[in-house]
Design a protein around this motif. Sequence first.
Motif, mmCIF file in Angstrom:
data_model
loop_
_atom_site.group_PDB
_atom_site.id
_atom_site.type_symbol
_atom_site.label_atom_id
_atom_site.label_comp_id
_atom_site.label_asym_id
_atom_site.label_seq_id
_atom_site.Cartn_x
_atom_site.Cartn_y
_atom_site.Cartn_z
ATOM 1 N N TRP A 174 0.776 -1.226 -0.012
ATOM 2 C CA TRP A 174 -0.025 0.091 -0.057
ATOM 3 C C TRP A 174 0.815 1.185 -0.004
ATOM 4 N N SER A 175 1.765 1.419 0.798
ATOM 5 C CA SER A 175 2.603 2.651 1.054
ATOM 6 C C SER A 175 3.850 2.380 1.649
ATOM 7 N N PRO B 92 -1.180 -1.134 -5.285
ATOM 8 C CA PRO B 92 -0.874 -2.176 -4.242
ATOM 9 C C PRO B 92 -0.926 -3.541 -4.752
ATOM 10 N N THR C 163 -0.358 8.220 1.281
ATOM 11 C CA THR C 163 -0.999 7.283 2.289
ATOM 12 C C THR C 163 -2.333 7.616 2.555
ATOM 13 N N LEU D 231 -7.036 6.425 -3.223
ATOM 14 C CA LEU D 231 -5.597 6.185 -3.773
ATOM 15 C C LEU D 231 -5.246 6.900 -5.118
ATOM 16 N N ILE E 254 -4.115 2.391 3.988
ATOM 17 C CA ILE E 254 -4.876 1.620 3.130
ATOM 18 C C ILE E 254 -6.222 2.378 2.776
ATOM 19 N N THR F 128 -9.229 1.422 -0.108
ATOM 20 C CA THR F 128 -9.369 0.575 -1.349
ATOM 21 C C THR F 128 -10.905 0.170 -1.512
#
Length: 550
Positions: free
Chosen positions: A83-84, A167, A355, A383, A412, A414
């Motif tokens: 994710w980051s 991701p 993030t 995102l 996160i 999503t």
Amino acid sequence: MLSLPGWIPFHRLALIVALVVALAALTLVDKPGRITRQLRRRFLFGLPWGTLVSVAGVLGVYLFVQGGYSSWYRPLVVPFRAWSYLYPTGMAFAAFSHSGAGHLTGNLVGTLTLAPLAEYIWSHYPTRRGSTSFGSWRENPYVRAFVVFPLVVFVVGLLGSVFALGPVIGFSGVVFAFAGFALVTRPLTTILVFFSGRVLRLFYDAMISPELTASAGPVFSSPWWAEIALQGHALGLLTGLLLGIGLMRSRNETPPSGLRSFAGVLLFAVGESMWAVYWFRGSGTYVLFRAVGFALIVVLALIVALTVASSYRPLKRDATEGTLFSAGRWQVGFTVLILVSASLVGPSVPYNLYTASGEDLPGESVTVRDYEVTYAENVPNGLTAAFDLELFGESTTTNTSGVIVQSERRGIWTTAVSAGQLAFSGHSTVRLGGVGWRDEVTAVRDGYVVSGGSTAYRVFLVTDNETVLAHTTGPVRSEPIVGGRNVSIVPTETGYDIAVNRDNQTVRGPLPTENVSVVYDQIRFVRDESKIFAEFGGTRVRVAREETYN
């Protein structure tokens, strides 16, 4: 007629017998001892130990970190994506985790076929002239087999996560690196091994499901090419190519011809659909740039072929002043490949520094430790909203609809289940968690398809502790006008109402239950199984029906 007892798995038995007979016949015709000796010259005890250790590591992550041991087909996925940079757990596990059993099987098959070839080319035993096994730790076959090769695999996987765009999850980037490494010196052998992986996968599928029965029916799916992590695959292939070229040049090995290299890279790229360059426009719409993608893989194959086949001679010489450009011809191509790799890596760095902002999610949500889950429609994608870029008429800013999962601590954001997918299935479970724990949130949809209109529906989020109404549509009006009145279906917290409107006056009440009729503003409403009918002045029309799911 010959018949076997029901407990004998005839189809699997036939498959195994056919394979054993084929191998026995080939053993009689060929000389397997020669192949065995050749393997022992490159492998410790004739086995690709580095490959086996790598496979064991990937399988271990799936079984014990993702929970595949207790839930083989439903592993924990969300926390193990890249994710980051601010969420190192995801970065560390992403390349070695998988989204499901099929994803895992495909990558393990690719590893078991392509990795041994890469390991064979590298060799457990030193190949440099004058070197001896055990002369140093770098020449120790045990260290090379059990430490160095798995360590390189881990580093390549980790780099694939760190420099992936988006991701990502899965070992496929490393599998592509195995292929790129092998394509440098043995391009056609790599293609043969690549297709042998297809045979191995077919054998596995046939053993798991000897018979497959299918029937026509509605299916919800996105385009197959939209599931490809193209940037990660390309980055893995380029990493393997660069490592392979570097090893070949350091050993002063004779390179294959340019045509062989070109054909090998092109065939592999086509076989793995690396031409499938696409863009996501949001709202379930994807665009495939097939012509551009094919041109790109042709150019890549040409660059690799020219780099591999080029000589060590400097690019240009001057008779009076000696060497004008001291770089070898192959080094020019090598530099171009590095620049191509950098162009793939560059956009991922700022993207992975971003993030989730932690802003409140729209609508009602449920909380599972540090996760928030809600349902929303046509909201900015958390995102991509931070990067407003446009290229060739396409934009990175998109809207999304569905079950949204956010965790500020993990970076996160999503859409775990799209709105279309939930409308198709009626319910879907989102698995959340982390290392050592897991939990679930189930999204449930119910609704009524209104005659001549759209659908009035509700979405609930269900956990072990609570049930939350996360989303309702507004009133949806039926197309038929009954007795000069408009009829609408209205979702509520407790169910659904009927609203009858005439001259800006509205009469409203609950939908009728089975075998019970209700009257609103002189219109009688009755339920016939899943359908709602309106009766007025001897006329009967359907105004709605319950939504059905697959």
